[in-house]
Design a protein around this motif. Structure first.
Motif, PDB file in Angstrom:
ATOM      1  N   ILE A 426       0.687  -1.419  -0.448  1.00 47.13           N
ATOM      2  CA  ILE A 426      -0.248  -0.200  -0.436  1.00 47.13           C
ATOM      3  C   ILE A 426       0.671   1.283   0.064  1.00 47.13           C
ATOM      4  CG2 ILE A 426      -2.115   1.546   1.114  1.00 47.13           C
ATOM      5  CD1 ILE A 426      -2.498  -1.439  -0.359  1.00 47.13           C
ATOM      6  N   GLU A 427       0.532   2.094  -1.078  1.00 46.24           N
ATOM      7  CA  GLU A 427       1.521   3.494  -0.790  1.00 46.24           C
ATOM      8  C   GLU A 427       0.784   4.919  -0.868  1.00 46.24           C
ATOM      9  OE1 GLU A 427       4.472   3.089  -2.826  1.00 46.24           O
ATOM     10  OE2 GLU A 427       4.294   0.384  -2.559  1.00 46.24           O
ATOM     11  N   GLY A 428      -0.307   4.746  -0.002  1.00 45.37           N
ATOM     12  CA  GLY A 428      -0.770   5.416   0.547  1.00 45.37           C
ATOM     13  C   GLY A 428      -2.388   5.803  -0.249  1.00 45.37           C
ATOM     14  N   ARG A 429      -2.614   7.326   0.410  1.00 49.44           N
ATOM     15  CA  ARG A 429      -4.128   7.365  -0.590  1.00 49.44           C
ATOM     16  C   ARG A 429      -3.787   7.765  -1.629  1.00 49.44           C
ATOM     17  NH1 ARG A 429      -8.766   5.551   0.784  1.00 49.44           N
ATOM     18  NH2 ARG A 429      -9.876   7.411   0.526  1.00 49.44           N
ATOM     19  N   LYS A 430      -4.830   7.617  -2.594  1.00 49.59           N
ATOM     20  CA  LYS A 430      -4.180   8.316  -4.010  1.00 49.59           C
ATOM     21  C   LYS A 430      -4.757  10.147  -3.326  1.00 49.59           C
ATOM     22  CE  LYS A 430      -6.214   7.887  -8.182  1.00 49.59           C
ATOM     23  NZ  LYS A 430      -7.818   7.466  -9.532  1.00 49.59           N
ATOM     24  N   LYS A 431      -5.682  10.541  -2.946  1.00 48.16           N
ATOM     25  CA  LYS A 431      -5.644  12.308  -3.176  1.00 48.16           C
ATOM     26  C   LYS A 431      -3.962  12.159  -2.319  1.00 48.16           C
ATOM     27  CE  LYS A 431      -8.365  11.909   1.985  1.00 48.16           C
ATOM     28  NZ  LYS A 431      -9.167  12.262   2.053  1.00 48.16           N
ATOM     29  N   ASN A 432      -3.999  11.854  -1.690  1.00 45.78           N
ATOM     30  CA  ASN A 432      -2.653  12.361  -0.460  1.00 45.78           C
ATOM     31  C   ASN A 432      -1.208  12.201  -2.015  1.00 45.78           C
ATOM     32  OD1 ASN A 432      -3.576  12.374   1.099  1.00 45.78           O
ATOM     33  ND2 ASN A 432      -3.460  10.523   2.838  1.00 45.78           N
ATOM     34  N   MET A 433      -1.209  11.541  -2.842  1.00 44.31           N
ATOM     35  CA  MET A 433      -0.456  11.915  -3.619  1.00 44.31           C
ATOM     36  C   MET A 433       0.219  13.792  -3.892  1.00 44.31           C
ATOM     37  SD  MET A 433       0.640  10.244  -7.264  1.00 44.31           S
ATOM     38  CE  MET A 433      -0.025  11.615  -8.291  1.00 44.31           C
ATOM     39  N   GLU A 439       7.456  14.833 -10.516  1.00 44.17           N
ATOM     40  CA  GLU A 439       7.389  13.971 -10.293  1.00 44.17           C
ATOM     41  C   GLU A 439       6.420  13.422  -9.711  1.00 44.17           C
ATOM     42  OE1 GLU A 439       9.685  11.248 -11.481  1.00 44.17           O
ATOM     43  OE2 GLU A 439      11.398  13.201 -12.745  1.00 44.17           O
ATOM     44  N   ASN A 440       5.447  12.070  -9.240  1.00 46.37           N
ATOM     45  CA  ASN A 440       4.636  11.585  -8.271  1.00 46.37           C
ATOM     46  C   ASN A 440       5.445  11.672  -7.093  1.00 46.37           C
ATOM     47  OD1 ASN A 440       2.749  12.199 -10.205  1.00 46.37           O
ATOM     48  ND2 ASN A 440       2.308   9.319 -10.908  1.00 46.37           N
ATOM     49  N   VAL A 441       5.184  12.101  -6.145  1.00 47.26           N
ATOM     50  CA  VAL A 441       5.741  11.460  -4.614  1.00 47.26           C
ATOM     51  C   VAL A 441       4.755  11.055  -4.159  1.00 47.26           C
ATOM     52  CG1 VAL A 441       6.658  13.171  -2.326  1.00 47.26           C
ATOM     53  CG2 VAL A 441       7.239  13.817  -4.800  1.00 47.26           C
ATOM     54  N   TYR A 442       4.735   9.875  -3.228  1.00 44.02           N
ATOM     55  CA  TYR A 442       3.798   9.280  -2.214  1.00 44.02           C
ATOM     56  C   TYR A 442       4.510   9.445  -0.733  1.00 44.02           C
ATOM     57  CZ  TYR A 442       2.434   7.107  -6.984  1.00 44.02           C
ATOM     58  OH  TYR A 442       2.517   6.886  -8.321  1.00 44.02           O
ATOM     59  N   PRO A 443       3.927  10.277  -0.277  1.00 40.65           N
ATOM     60  CA  PRO A 443       4.113  10.776   1.236  1.00 40.65           C
ATOM     61  C   PRO A 443       4.143   8.996   2.560  1.00 40.65           C
ATOM     62  CG  PRO A 443       2.325  11.627   0.859  1.00 40.65           C
ATOM     63  CD  PRO A 443       1.858  10.776  -0.559  1.00 40.65           C
ATOM     64  N   ALA A 444       3.340   8.253   1.814  1.00 40.21           N
ATOM     65  CA  ALA A 444       3.969   7.051   2.424  1.00 40.21           C
ATOM     66  C   ALA A 444       5.333   6.485   2.658  1.00 40.21           C
ATOM     67  CB  ALA A 444       2.542   5.844   2.013  1.00 40.21           C
ATOM     68  N   GLU A 445       5.718   6.758   1.110  1.00 37.84           N
ATOM     69  CA  GLU A 445       7.160   6.056   1.151  1.00 37.84           C
ATOM     70  C   GLU A 445       7.930   6.702   2.007  1.00 37.84           C
ATOM     71  OE1 GLU A 445       9.994   5.134  -2.587  1.00 37.84           O
ATOM     72  OE2 GLU A 445       8.258   6.767  -3.108  1.00 37.84           O
ATOM     73  N   VAL A 446       7.533   8.144   1.859  1.00 35.95           N
ATOM     74  CA  VAL A 446       8.498   9.125   2.436  1.00 35.95           C
ATOM     75  C   VAL A 446       8.440   8.721   3.770  1.00 35.95           C
ATOM     76  CG1 VAL A 446       9.447  11.653   2.727  1.00 35.95           C
ATOM     77  CG2 VAL A 446       8.520  10.842   0.272  1.00 35.95           C
TER      78      VAL A 446
END
Length: 533
Positions: A426-433, A439-446
Motif C-alpha cells: 500500500i503506497e498511500g491514499r490516492k488523494k494524498n499523492m 514527479e509523483n511523490v507518495y507520502p507513505a514512502e517518504v
C-alpha cells in the motif's frame, strides 16, 4: 430454530454447539458470558427491538423499510446483544461514534433515522447537544446504559449531568426463549457502519448479512482462527474493526472476545498475560505504545499465535520489537466498504516482505489499475480495487457516492503495487499523492524512510506550495523521548541514498504528539489543515 437465517441464527447455532464455552468477557466488571448466555440475552433484546419496530417489515421486502437502532456507546456486552438481536429481527444496527462533535452526530442521526436510540449515560450530554441541532428531529425513544463507578460514573450507575431516560435493562422483557423472527435474505442489511469522514459528513456504509458471514469465513480460512482463540477487542464497535476484524470471526469459531470501555496499552498487555490471548489486531500507534510500556518486558507474550497491524503503515522498528519477542507480527489492510480482512501473509513468509500486506485472501480478488481502469503490470503504482462477496452494498441514501465506489469492483481510493510474487504494498491514499517538479511523490514512502531515523517516533508528510517545484513535502515529526534535535539538513542527509532527492521534505515541523482520529489512526487531515497548503 427460528425462521431467521444468516446472522439471525448465529448466536442460536453457536449456543447449541458450545453452550458452556465463554464467548464474551466484560473486563470492566469481570463478568464472563457463555454462548448460551449470549443467545438468551439476544432473545430478550430481540423482543425489545420488535416492540420498537426495529425489525424487517413482513409485508414489504424492501431494505428501505427495515427498522434501525442507533447506538452511542463504548464497547460493552449490550452492543453484542444488539448485534445478535437485530440479526434475529431483521433490523439494522447503526453504531455511531461518541468521538464526533454534536453537529456531526446529529447529521448521522438524521441519515440513519432510527426507530430506537441506545445511549451510554457517559454520552448523554453529547446526544442532548446533537438533539438541539436543527438537522435531527430527535423523536425516537431513547434507552440508557449505565456507567458504573469503576468506569467514571456514580455509585448508582449514572453519569454526572445525564439525561433521565428509561434504563435499557429495565425495558428488556424477561423472556429469553427462542425468538421467532422473520425470514431474512442474504442481501438484507444488518449493519450501518460510517466511514471516517475525512471530507464532509461520514457516509453510512450498508453491510449485509451475507457480507458479514463472508468476511468471517475469509478471516477464518486465511488467518487460521481456532475455537480456542482469545482476543482483546481494542477497536471501537462504532468501527468496522470492532466487528469484522476479529469479533465476528471469533464468535463464528466459538472463541472468546474480551471487551472493555477503554483499553490502554498496559491493560492490553494485562489481558494478553492474564487471559493467555492468542491473537491481537491493533493500529500501529497502539502496538508501538505497547512496546514502550513499562509492562512490555515483563509480559508473557508466548500465548500469542500472531499479531496483525491495521489502519495504516506499521513502522519496521515497531515490527522488529515484536519479532524480537518471538511474536509473528504482520500488516493487514481493509476498509469499511470491503471486508475489511482482504489479505494475509503466506506460511513462512520472508521478512523482506514485511512492508507488504501479503496476498489476497481465498475469496478476494485484487488488482491495481490506472486512471482509465486498466490493470497495471507488476510493480507499477495505481489504484487498488477489490472484489469479494464480503463487499458492502453501497452508501445509505447516497447514490452518487455509491456509484463512484461500488460496482463489479470496489474502488478503494488507495494506491498500491503488486510485486511479481503477488504481494501487495500500500503506497498511500490516492488523494494524498502530490506532484513535485513533474514527479509523483507518495507520502507513505517518504514517511517510512523518515521513521527509520533513530530520533523519530512517527511522521506525516504533506505538500506545501513551492515557487520552483510547484509543490514540495513538509515533514511533521513526532520525536522519540530523548530524541534530541533533528535539523532539516540532518534529516535530508539521513535520507540521501534512501530516497530520490525530489522526494526529500524541504520543510520540517515538530509536534509533541500527532493527532489521531477513529480508532487511534493518525488524522492526516488535521495535520494537513495545520501544516499544509
Amino acid at each position: 430454530m427460528s425462521a431467521a437465517e444468516w446472522v439471525g441464527a448465529w448466536s442460536e447455532k453457536r449456543a447449541a454447539l458450545s453452550p458452556e464455552r465463554v464467548g464474551l468477557v466484560d473486563a470492566a466488571t469481570g463478568t464472563e458470558y457463555t454462548y448460551a448466555d449470549l443467545d438468551r440475552r439476544a432473545n430478550r433484546c430481540a423482543r425489545l427491538l420488535a416492540d420498537h419496530g426495529v425489525t424487517a417489515d413482513p409485508d414489504d421486502e424492501s431494505a428501505e423499510t427495515a427498522g434501525r437502532v442507533a447506538v452511542v456507546s463504548r464497547n460493552r456486552p449490550e452492543y453484542v446483544d444488539l448485534f445478535f438481536a437485530t440479526g434475529k429481527t431483521g433490523g439494522v444496527l447503526a453504531p455511531l461514534s461518541h468521538r464526533l462533535a454534536p453537529r456531526e452526530l446529529a447529521e448521522l442521526f438524521a441519515t440513519v433515522d432510527p426507530h430506537l436510540v441506545v445511549v451510554e449515560e457517559a454520552f448523554a450530554g453529547l446526544v442532548d447537544d446533537a438533539a438541539d441541532e436543527d438537522t435531527w428531529s430527535a423523536d425516537a425513544p431513547v434507552l440508557s446504559l449505565p456507567v458504573g463507578a469503576a468506569e467514571g460514573g456514580k455509585e448508582d450507575g449514572s453519569a454526572s449531568g445525564a439525561t433521565t431516560w428509561e434504563p435499557y435493562e429495565a425495558a428488556l422483557p424477561d423472556d429469553g426463549s427462542t425468538f421467532d423472527g422473520p425470514a431474512v435474505d442474504a442481501d438484507d442489511p444488518h449493519l450501518f457502519l460510517h466511514t471516517g469522514g475525512s471530507t464532509g459528513t461520514p457516509k453510512e456504509t450498508v453491510v449485509s448479512h451475507e457480507a458479514l458471514v463472508w468476511n468471517s469465513l475469509n478471516t477464518i480460512t486465511a488467518w487460521g482462527l481456532r475455537d480456542d482463540d482469545v482476543t482483546p477487542m481494542v477497536f471501537p464497535m462504532f468501527h468496522t474493526g470492532g466487528w469484522n476484524v476479529l469479533t465476528l470471526p471469533i464468535f463464528h469459531m466459538g472463541g472468546t472476545v474480551v471487551v472493555d470501555r477503554e483499553f490502554d496499552p498496559g491493560q492490553i498487555l494485562g489481558v494478553v498475560d492474564e487471559r493467555s490471548a492468542t491473537v491481537l489486531v491493533a493500529v500501529p500507534a497502539v502496538l508501538r505504545m505497547m512496546t514502550d510500556h513499562d509492562r512490555w518486558t515483563e509480559t508473557d507474550l508466548s500465548s500469542l499465535r500472531f499479531v496483525k497491524s491495521g489502519g495504516g503503515p506499521c513502522r519496521e522498528s515497531v515490527m522488529e520489537a515484536w519479532w524480537d519477542r518471538g511474536v509473528d507480527l504482520s500488516q493487514g489492510y481493509g476498509l469499511t466498504e470491503c471486508g475489511p480482512n482482504n489479505f494475509a501473509m503466506p506460511d513462512d513468509w520472508p521478512r523482506e516482505k514485511a512492508h507488504t500486506v501479503g496476498v489476497a485472501n481465498v475469496h478476494v480478488d485484487a488488482r491495481v489499475v490506472d486512471d482509465d481502469g486498466q490493470s497495471l503490470p507488476a510493480d507499477e503504482i495505481g489504484e487498488l480495487q477489490l472484489r469479494s462477496p464480503h463487499a458492502a452494498d453501497g452508501y445509505w441514501s447516497s447514490p452518487e457516492e455509491s456509484a463512484e465506489t461500488f460496482g463489479e469492483w470496489v474502488s478503494t481510493g488507495d494506491l498500491a503495487r503488486v510485486d511479481d510474487e503477488g504481494y501487495v504494498s500500500i503506497e498511500g491514499r490516492k488523494k494524498n499523492m502530490f506532484v513535485s517538479g513533474g514527479e509523483n511523490v507518495y507520502p507513505a514512502e517518504v514517511e517510512d524512510a523518515i521513521v527509520d531515523h533513530p530520533a523519530v517516533a512517527d511522521a506525516v508528510v504533506v505538500p506545501v506550495p513551492d515557487d520552483q517545484w510547484g509543490q514540495v513535502g513538509k515533514a511533521v515529526v513526532e520525536l522519540r523521548d530523548g530524541g534530541g534535535e533533528l535539523p532539516l539538513d540532518g534529516l535530508r542527509e539521513f535520507l540521501d541514498g534512501r530516497l530520490a532527492r525530489f522526494k526529500h521534505p524541504r520543510h520540517l515541523a515538530f509536534v509533541d504528539e500527532l493527532p489521531t482520529s477513529g480508532p487511534d489512526k493518525i488524522d492526516r487531515e488535521a495535520v494537513a489543515a495545520e501544516f499544509g497548503e
